[in-house]
Design a protein around this motif. Structure first.
Motif, PDB file in Angstrom:
ATOM      1  N   TYR A   3      51.918  89.463  71.849  1.00  0.00           N
ATOM      2  CA  TYR A   3      51.484  89.797  70.496  1.00  0.00           C
ATOM      3  C   TYR A   3      49.984  90.015  70.496  1.00  0.00           C
ATOM      4  CZ  TYR A   3      55.885  87.941  68.617  1.00  0.00           C
ATOM      5  OH  TYR A   3      57.195  87.711  68.309  1.00  0.00           O
ATOM      6  N   GLN A   4      49.546  91.114  69.909  1.00  0.00           N
ATOM      7  CA  GLN A   4      48.129  91.304  69.595  1.00  0.00           C
ATOM      8  C   GLN A   4      48.057  91.343  68.077  1.00  0.00           C
ATOM      9  OE1 GLN A   4      46.280  94.659  71.508  1.00  0.00           O
ATOM     10  NE2 GLN A   4      47.333  94.252  73.436  1.00  0.00           N
ATOM     11  N   ILE A   5      47.348  90.395  67.502  1.00  0.00           N
ATOM     12  CA  ILE A   5      47.272  90.292  66.046  1.00  0.00           C
ATOM     13  C   ILE A   5      45.805  90.287  65.634  1.00  0.00           C
ATOM     14  CG2 ILE A   5      47.823  88.882  64.029  1.00  0.00           C
ATOM     15  CD1 ILE A   5      50.134  87.692  65.700  1.00  0.00           C
ATOM     16  N   LEU A  18      46.103  93.452  58.088  1.00  0.00           N
ATOM     17  CA  LEU A  18      46.829  92.938  59.243  1.00  0.00           C
ATOM     18  C   LEU A  18      47.203  94.082  60.167  1.00  0.00           C
ATOM     19  CD1 LEU A  18      48.372  90.451  60.490  1.00  0.00           C
ATOM     20  CD2 LEU A  18      50.347  91.257  59.174  1.00  0.00           C
ATOM     21  N   VAL A  20      49.152  94.589  63.908  1.00  0.00           N
ATOM     22  CA  VAL A  20      49.956  93.882  64.901  1.00  0.00           C
ATOM     23  C   VAL A  20      50.518  94.885  65.895  1.00  0.00           C
ATOM     24  CG1 VAL A  20      52.000  92.433  65.268  1.00  0.00           C
ATOM     25  CG2 VAL A  20      50.586  92.089  63.244  1.00  0.00           C
ATOM     26  N   ILE A  22      53.125  94.562  69.209  1.00  0.00           N
ATOM     27  CA  ILE A  22      53.996  93.669  69.975  1.00  0.00           C
ATOM     28  C   ILE A  22      54.659  94.465  71.088  1.00  0.00           C
ATOM     29  CG2 ILE A  22      56.018  92.159  69.889  1.00  0.00           C
ATOM     30  CD1 ILE A  22      55.384  91.732  66.889  1.00  0.00           C
ATOM     31  N   ILE A  44      56.889  92.418  59.251  1.00  0.00           N
ATOM     32  CA  ILE A  44      55.892  93.199  59.971  1.00  0.00           C
ATOM     33  C   ILE A  44      56.608  94.349  60.671  1.00  0.00           C
ATOM     34  CG2 ILE A  44      54.297  93.152  61.927  1.00  0.00           C
ATOM     35  CD1 ILE A  44      53.723  90.224  61.149  1.00  0.00           C
TER      36      ILE A  44
END
Length: 134
Positions: A3-5, A18, A20, A22, A44
Motif C-alpha cells: 500500500y502507498q497511501i 487521499l 492510494v 495498491i 477506496i
C-alpha cells in the motif's frame, strides 16, 4: 500486498485528500476502504482476482490492483460529510471542477460489482476442486 497511501487533512477547509496505490499478486479479490471516527466507511476501491490461485500465488507478481484519488469533505470532528469527489474521474473527463457524489451512491457502485465478471470459472473451479473437502 503493498500500500502507498498519501493523505492530507485540511482542518481549516474541512476536507481530506487521499491518494492510494495498491499492488499485489492479484489473487484473491480484495477491497479497501477508509473509516471515519464515527465508523462511516468509504470504498477506496476493489480488485477482482487475476489468474488462478496455483499460478498467481506462486509467481507473487506485483500487479496494480487499486488506484484512487479522493477528496472527502469532513466536519469539525473529522467525520465524513455526505459526499466524496473522485479526482481520477475529473482528470479523465478533462473537467476543471471536481464533481462530488453521495457516499452511498459511491459505495454502491463497488458493492454492485460482480466478482466473477469476465472470469473463466472453469479454470478456477478445476484448480480449487477438492480443496475444501475433508
Amino acid at each position: 500486498m503493498k500500500y502507498q497511501i498519501k493523505m492530507d487533512i485540511d482542518r481549516l477547509n474541512r476536507h481530506i485528500d487521499l491518494v492510494v496505490y495498491i499492488t499485489g499478486d492479484g489473487f484473491p479479490n480484495c477491497e479497501a476502504f477508509i473509516t471515519d471516527p464515527g465508523g462511516r466507511k468509504i470504498f477506496i476501491g476493489v480488485h477482482v482476482r487475476k489468474g488462478a490461485a496455483p499460478v498467481t500465488l506462486a509467481l507473487n507478481l506485483d500487479y496494480p490492483m487499486i488506484v484512487c484519488a479522493l477528496r472527502i469533505p469532513i466536519d469539525v470532528h473529522g467525520n465524513f460529510m455526505e459526499t466524496v469527489g473522485d479526482e481520477l474521474a475529473r482528470r479523465a473527463s478533462h473537467s476543471q471542477t471536481l464533481r462530488f457524489q453521495n457516499i452511498n451512491s459511491w459505495n454502491h457502485k463497488f458493492l454492485a460489482m460482480n466478482p466473477n465478471d469476465r472470469r473463466c470459472m472453469v479454470v478456477e473451479n478445476f484448480s480449487l476442486d477438492g480443496c475444501f473437502n475433508r
